[in-house]
Write a protein that holds these residues in place. Sequence first.
Motif, PDB file in Angstrom:
ATOM      1  N   GLY A 106     -30.161 -41.716  -9.181  1.00  0.00           N
ATOM      2  CA  GLY A 106     -30.841 -40.718  -8.370  1.00  0.00           C
ATOM      3  C   GLY A 106     -30.407 -39.307  -8.724  1.00  0.00           C
ATOM      4  N   VAL A 107     -29.098 -39.085  -8.913  1.00  0.00           N
ATOM      5  CA  VAL A 107     -28.593 -37.780  -9.316  1.00  0.00           C
ATOM      6  C   VAL A 107     -29.119 -37.410 -10.698  1.00  0.00           C
ATOM      7  CG1 VAL A 107     -26.511 -36.502  -9.946  1.00  0.00           C
ATOM      8  CG2 VAL A 107     -26.516 -37.905  -7.887  1.00  0.00           C
ATOM      9  N   GLN A 108     -29.109 -38.382 -11.612  1.00  0.00           N
ATOM     10  CA  GLN A 108     -29.598 -38.121 -12.968  1.00  0.00           C
ATOM     11  C   GLN A 108     -31.058 -37.680 -12.955  1.00  0.00           C
ATOM     12  OE1 GLN A 108     -28.810 -41.497 -15.508  1.00  0.00           O
ATOM     13  NE2 GLN A 108     -26.672 -41.667 -14.824  1.00  0.00           N
ATOM     14  N   ASP A 109     -31.874 -38.349 -12.154  1.00  0.00           N
ATOM     15  CA  ASP A 109     -33.299 -38.013 -12.100  1.00  0.00           C
ATOM     16  C   ASP A 109     -33.524 -36.611 -11.532  1.00  0.00           C
ATOM     17  OD1 ASP A 109     -33.839 -40.500 -13.133  1.00  0.00           O
ATOM     18  OD2 ASP A 109     -34.397 -41.399 -11.205  1.00  0.00           O
ATOM     19  N   GLU A 110     -32.801 -36.284 -10.456  1.00  0.00           N
ATOM     20  CA  GLU A 110     -32.963 -34.963  -9.837  1.00  0.00           C
ATOM     21  C   GLU A 110     -32.514 -33.859 -10.784  1.00  0.00           C
ATOM     22  OE1 GLU A 110     -34.426 -34.033  -7.192  1.00  0.00           O
ATOM     23  OE2 GLU A 110     -34.741 -35.912  -6.116  1.00  0.00           O
ATOM     24  N   VAL A 111     -31.389 -34.061 -11.451  1.00  0.00           N
ATOM     25  CA  VAL A 111     -30.878 -33.045 -12.370  1.00  0.00           C
ATOM     26  C   VAL A 111     -31.803 -32.893 -13.576  1.00  0.00           C
ATOM     27  CG1 VAL A 111     -28.985 -32.496 -13.961  1.00  0.00           C
ATOM     28  CG2 VAL A 111     -28.480 -33.261 -11.631  1.00  0.00           C
ATOM     29  N   ALA A 112     -32.385 -33.983 -14.046  1.00  0.00           N
ATOM     30  CA  ALA A 112     -33.328 -33.907 -15.160  1.00  0.00           C
ATOM     31  C   ALA A 112     -34.537 -33.056 -14.795  1.00  0.00           C
ATOM     32  CB  ALA A 112     -33.772 -35.311 -15.565  1.00  0.00           C
ATOM     33  N   ARG A 113     -35.024 -33.196 -13.557  1.00  0.00           N
ATOM     34  CA  ARG A 113     -36.153 -32.374 -13.114  1.00  0.00           C
ATOM     35  C   ARG A 113     -35.772 -30.898 -13.064  1.00  0.00           C
ATOM     36  NH1 ARG A 113     -37.901 -37.148 -10.294  1.00  0.00           N
ATOM     37  NH2 ARG A 113     -36.344 -36.940  -8.641  1.00  0.00           N
ATOM     38  N   VAL A 114     -34.564 -30.620 -12.596  1.00  0.00           N
ATOM     39  CA  VAL A 114     -34.094 -29.232 -12.542  1.00  0.00           C
ATOM     40  C   VAL A 114     -33.984 -28.649 -13.951  1.00  0.00           C
ATOM     41  CG1 VAL A 114     -32.119 -27.765 -11.998  1.00  0.00           C
ATOM     42  CG2 VAL A 114     -32.905 -29.457 -10.340  1.00  0.00           C
ATOM     43  N   GLY A 115     -33.422 -29.431 -14.872  1.00  0.00           N
ATOM     44  CA  GLY A 115     -33.290 -28.967 -16.245  1.00  0.00           C
ATOM     45  C   GLY A 115     -34.635 -28.654 -16.877  1.00  0.00           C
ATOM     46  N   ALA A 116     -35.638 -29.494 -16.609  1.00  0.00           N
ATOM     47  CA  ALA A 116     -36.969 -29.259 -17.159  1.00  0.00           C
ATOM     48  C   ALA A 116     -37.557 -27.966 -16.602  1.00  0.00           C
ATOM     49  CB  ALA A 116     -37.875 -30.444 -16.842  1.00  0.00           C
TER      50      ALA A 116
ATOM     51  N   PRO B 255     -32.710 -32.580  -3.240  1.00  0.00           N
ATOM     52  CA  PRO B 255     -33.541 -31.596  -3.944  1.00  0.00           C
ATOM     53  C   PRO B 255     -33.594 -30.213  -3.301  1.00  0.00           C
ATOM     54  CG  PRO B 255     -34.940 -32.994  -2.620  1.00  0.00           C
ATOM     55  CD  PRO B 255     -33.532 -33.525  -2.439  1.00  0.00           C
ATOM     56  N   ALA B 256     -32.948 -30.018  -2.149  1.00  0.00           N
ATOM     57  CA  ALA B 256     -33.069 -28.746  -1.435  1.00  0.00           C
ATOM     58  C   ALA B 256     -32.622 -27.566  -2.292  1.00  0.00           C
ATOM     59  CB  ALA B 256     -32.259 -28.807  -0.138  1.00  0.00           C
ATOM     60  N   ALA B 257     -31.571 -27.742  -3.086  1.00  0.00           N
ATOM     61  CA  ALA B 257     -31.019 -26.645  -3.882  1.00  0.00           C
ATOM     62  C   ALA B 257     -31.571 -26.619  -5.301  1.00  0.00           C
ATOM     63  CB  ALA B 257     -29.497 -26.748  -3.926  1.00  0.00           C
ATOM     64  N   ALA B 258     -32.663 -27.337  -5.558  1.00  0.00           N
ATOM     65  CA  ALA B 258     -33.204 -27.408  -6.919  1.00  0.00           C
ATOM     66  C   ALA B 258     -33.626 -26.039  -7.431  1.00  0.00           C
ATOM     67  CB  ALA B 258     -34.384 -28.377  -6.968  1.00  0.00           C
TER      68      ALA B 258
END
Length: 350
Positions: A11-21, A98-101
């Motif tokens: 779950g963390v990996q997926d959220e961080v990947a979205r932020v990186g994109a 995702p609040a701090a994305a």
Amino acid sequence: MAAVLVSGDQGVQDEVARVGAAAGVEISLAVDIGTALAMRPEVLLLDSGRLRLLPGRGGATAGSGAGTPDVIVIGLAGDTAVWDVAAYSSAARVAVLPAAAGWLAGYLGRRRNSSGGGTVLGVLGSGGAGASTTACWLAAAAVETGVSVLLLEADPWGAGLEWALDAGDLQGVRWPDLEGISGSLNPVQLAAGLPALGGFSLLARGPGLLPADEAVTGAVLDAARSGFELTIVDLGSSTGTEPLLHLCEELLLVVPGRVSGVLGARSLLLRLGSAKPHAVVRGPLGDGLDELLVANALGLPLAGYLPFLRATARSEGSGRVLADAGRPRIRRAAQRILAKVSPAPAGEVT
């Protein structure tokens, strides 16, 4: 800009990947902290379960921009332990996704945009050593080497650079004029709007307060890196400068050359955490001391020595700091300091 995530949580990996994109930043994944640190990241993202494993006293510390990565603790919504773990580790930043994305994407984007620009040199003072005076002298010395220079005020409690430079009547942008900006700041427009004297540009506090929003200071530093080859940040000697301190690639700690100055600097270093500045020792020197002994007592590399001149002390008290920048002993000392910590902008010492 290298960013590495250490997490076994999908779950963390997926959220961080979205932020990186969203930020346009490629974020690598490491299996453990040792592997991540070996990749020499500028930003190290750790989920709260891995944070306790980071080497160092009390866990993770935030990087200073001088070789250690910025550490950001990543948690997911509902992870009530993330704040306790971050507080225990003394980590400087926490992002609950995702609040701090949006914040995290903006932060990574600023780091990406700033990685190839000019150098930001912070000047911090201890025990009334004269950080503002030193920053002004360094700015004047850097101009002589032919680089574009911005002198930026970040001390919220000092007398102010306009007083030190007798620049209160100059027309141009001050910090309060930048309050509330969002997104990126055009470096050409920033440079064009700033007052200039002595061959360098000046961003001073003016009659107002410094912006409290880290997004504003981050945007200004990004524009400064793009618009100037060297930005010198006067951090003063007070608290409240940490957001800008951690955005400096290089850091100088100005220390009085006396036993009391060493003791005060030791206390200040505890507040800096992982930051490892170069020491600038200001005269007069106490009995039995020299600049190398002072730096060694603090466990810091020596950047240089600024001699004591009676005329300089009078100038500092009357707002005429720049008048002394051209004195041969001051000029040579300032250029040697610049060459020590930032060889590319500083050029040759003559």
